[in-house]
Design a protein around this motif. Sequence first.
Motif, PDB file in Angstrom:
ATOM      1  N   CYS A  14     -22.260 -29.855  25.621  1.00 33.35           N
ATOM      2  CA  CYS A  14     -22.631 -30.733  24.498  1.00 33.35           C
ATOM      3  C   CYS A  14     -21.523 -30.769  23.441  1.00 33.35           C
ATOM      4  O   CYS A  14     -21.266 -31.831  22.852  1.00 33.35           O
ATOM      5  N   LEU A  15     -20.863 -29.627  23.203  1.00 26.79           N
ATOM      6  CA  LEU A  15     -19.757 -29.613  22.242  1.00 26.79           C
ATOM      7  C   LEU A  15     -18.585 -30.466  22.720  1.00 26.79           C
ATOM      8  O   LEU A  15     -17.863 -31.047  21.913  1.00 26.79           O
ATOM      9  N   ILE A  16     -18.400 -30.551  24.040  1.00 22.80           N
ATOM     10  CA  ILE A  16     -17.308 -31.366  24.572  1.00 22.80           C
ATOM     11  C   ILE A  16     -17.628 -32.857  24.451  1.00 22.80           C
ATOM     12  O   ILE A  16     -16.785 -33.644  24.011  1.00 22.80           O
ATOM     13  N   PHE A  17     -18.849 -33.251  24.813  1.00 22.04           N
ATOM     14  CA  PHE A  17     -19.181 -34.681  24.852  1.00 22.04           C
ATOM     15  C   PHE A  17     -19.728 -35.228  23.531  1.00 22.04           C
ATOM     16  O   PHE A  17     -19.546 -36.408  23.243  1.00 22.04           O
ATOM     17  N   PHE A  18     -20.411 -34.414  22.751  1.00 28.08           N
ATOM     18  CA  PHE A  18     -20.966 -34.858  21.461  1.00 28.08           C
ATOM     19  C   PHE A  18     -20.629 -33.820  20.392  1.00 28.08           C
ATOM     20  O   PHE A  18     -21.517 -33.125  19.880  1.00 28.08           O
TER      21      PHE A  18
END
Length: 125
Positions: free
Chosen positions: A48-52
């Motif tokens: 999630c940190l990578i994509f959002f």
Amino acid sequence: MSSVWDVLWIIIVSFCFVAYLMLMFYLLTDLFRDRSTSGWIKAVWVICLIFFPLITGLVYLIFRGSGMAERTLEAQKQARSEADAYIRQTAGTNSTTQIADGKKLLDAGAITEAEFQQIKAKALA
């Protein structure tokens, strides 16, 4: 030729980017420091940190912010105790060893009685 506003804009964007990177590294450090969270949950947070990144970062701070402070404090206490133990091990000789070494120096004539008394008082303090 760049105007003043272009330079100001580059400074602001650079500051925001550095702040963003610091936040992401801090969140990842805290995430992997947490021993109570399973590996699967950590993997979901990382994805999630990578994509959002911004939304995930805010959600992480809201829901896990209080735990972040506790984990950081615990890590600091552990690092401090390890450093203190290392310093005691490396620098510290016990008082009897210091007094015995001082007595050897006194017997050899390398120091005076007053200097021996100073070493003895310092070792016993």
